[in-house]
Design an enzyme around this catalytic site. Structure first.
Site, short mmCIF file in Angstrom:
data_model
loop_
_atom_site.label_atom_id
_atom_site.label_comp_id
_atom_site.label_asym_id
_atom_site.label_seq_id
_atom_site.Cartn_x
_atom_site.Cartn_y
_atom_site.Cartn_z
N ASP A 96 0.87 -1.08 0.06
CA ASP A 96 0.19 -0.06 0.11
C ASP A 96 0.96 1.25 0.04
O ASP A 96 2.03 1.28 0.38
CB ASP A 96 -0.65 0.13 1.24
CG ASP A 96 -0.05 -0.14 2.48
OD1 ASP A 96 0.63 -0.95 2.74
OD2 ASP A 96 -0.48 0.78 3.45
N GLU A 159 0.23 -1.30 5.77
CA GLU A 159 1.20 -0.82 6.80
C GLU A 159 1.09 0.61 7.13
O GLU A 159 1.44 0.84 8.15
CB GLU A 159 2.72 -1.19 6.08
CG GLU A 159 3.74 -0.96 7.01
CD GLU A 159 4.39 0.29 7.31
OE1 GLU A 159 5.20 0.76 8.03
OE2 GLU A 159 4.13 1.20 6.23
#
Length: 426
Positions: A96, A159
């Site tokens: 991400d 994350e």
């Protein structure tokens, strides 16, 4: 020709492929929030790694924070067994990326190459590191097909928003159990000559002060929660910030300013709600009956979480004792303990030796000022033999015109591949 030389030549021959892989990953806009294109990037990597003989799993973090049918939290985990039993080395990268923001002079998802750089959101943090780990594994397998043990590569979700839909979920399912995985490298952008041993702790909390609503022309009939919050902010400046500045750590945290305890007021909300941008009226005249701040407290391995929280409570109680009508609430949002891998851990020693072999200089040892997914591998997975090591400059993360160096990626891939040779070569 020795194995080390064969590995380096294999990676040199894959330089263009490394660039193309990084570009492909950048061009998949895995924005978090809300969590776009997670399945697309996992499918892309699954197809590539399956061709290299990896057994691939796509794992959705059902019911994790942020997971929904509109934005499912997909993770990829690929494992390739060697010719004989042995340890497992796992490369974990998050897929991400954060919002684009303003100030870009290039297409954030174009993967443009100029000189020795690949540009784009996530180039540095951390699709360049993900690409380097894939190339490292592929080059090692080509140079040493009869290795022992196993190699794992994961691309995990969220994350940037805590990792609860990614590594935390996988760790809770046993994927990072020490009997399954023995060594973990997280290719975060800490620069190619530094080994990151861990990170500081964090406590996020919301502090709310209470007031009483009244007409803005007669504020004396009410009680402003914003004024109460101003007393909180003043007390922070007067007593709390100096206290935190006096706390120092032996952890090798970078940059230097992060070697002390820190506190950031992340947000403040109070009074009338903000209206939509197209609203053209005036606000109503009211005294604020609620005011909230969100605090981001980073603490050191020498501190205990109970001590960290009690400092805030003691501050609030001092204000209540001296300020009529003052009342408040403190709500925990989340907390992460500090973690630091021992310098004598096997993955640390192997990575240090590989850095010296590739770069011709000794590795530096650092600790990150902010947390990353090592926290979940340590606390949930119970696996201590974990570091962050990867290409890129941390200060470029989340910035406009983010980039990663091509030579840095190639060098980091050589280091990671030599770690595989140290730990898995038969």
């Amino acid at each position: 020709m020795d194995l080390s030389t064969r590995i380096k030549l294999e990676i040199d021959s894959r330089r263009d492929e490394l660039v193309a892989l990084t570009q492909d990953l950048i061009r998949i806009p895995t924005l978090n929030p809300p969590g776009r294109h997670y399945r697309e990037i996992c499918d892309y990597l699954a197809e590539r790694l399956a061709r290299q003989g990896f057994k691939v799993e796509l794992i959705r973090a059902h019911n994790a924070p942020g997971d929904s049918d509109a934005y499912p939290r997909w993770n990829l985990l690929a494992r390739r067994e060697g010719a004989a039993p042995g340890d497992c080395v796992h490369f974990n990268s998050h897929h991400d990326v954060v919002e684009v923001g303003h100030g870009w002079t290039r297409d954030p998802f174009g993967g443009e190459v100029e000189g020795d750089r690949v540009y784009g959101r996530g180039a540095c943090d951390m699709k360049g590191g993900l690409a380097a780990s894939v190339i490292a594994a592929e080059a090692f397998i080509a140079a040493c097909p009869d290795y022992r043990g196993a190699i794992e590569i994961s691309a995990t979700a969220d994350e940037e928003s805590g990792g609860y839909g990614g590594v935390a979920y996988l760790a809770a399912q046993g994927y990072f159990a020490p009997e399954r995985v023995q060594h973990v490298i997280i290719p975060e952008p800490l620069h190619k000559d530094q080994i990151c041993l861990g990170h500081r702790g964090v406590w996020w909390a919301e502090i709310e002060t209470h007031g009483r609503i009244a007409h803005g022309s007669m504020p004396f009939l009410g009680d402003s929660a914003i004024r109460h919050m101003s007393a909180v902010l003043a007390e922070m400046e007067e007593t709390l910030y100096p206290l935190l500045a006096s706390k120092r750590t032996e952890m090798p945290v970078i940059p230097e300013g992060a070697r002390q305890s820190t506190l950031n007021v992340n947000a403040i909300h109070g009074g009338a709600p903000e209206q939509a941008p197209d609203f053209t009226g005036l606000p109503a005249p009211c005294v604020a009956d609620r005011c909230r701040i969100v605090i981001d407290r980073r603490f050191l391995i020498e501190e205990q979480i109970d001590e960290v929280k009690s400092e805030i409570t003691a501050m609030m109680e001092r204000i209540r004792a001296s300020r009529p009508g003052f009342s408040y609430e403190i709500r925990d949002l989340f907390e992460v303990q500090p973690t630091m891998t021992d310098r004598d851990a096997p993955v640390v020693r192997s990575t240090a030796a590989a850095i010296e072999a590739v770069l011709g200089r000794e590795a530096a040892y650092v600790v990150s000022p902010g947390t990353y997914d090592q926290k979940h591998i340590d606390r949930i997975g119970r696996l201590k033999n974990c570091i962050a090591y990867g290409p890129g400059l941390l200060e470029l993360a989340h910035q406009p015109d983010e980039w990663v160096g091509i030579t840095d990626m190639s060098d980091a891939a050589k280091v990671m591949a030599l770690v595989l040779a140290e730990l898995l070569a038969a």
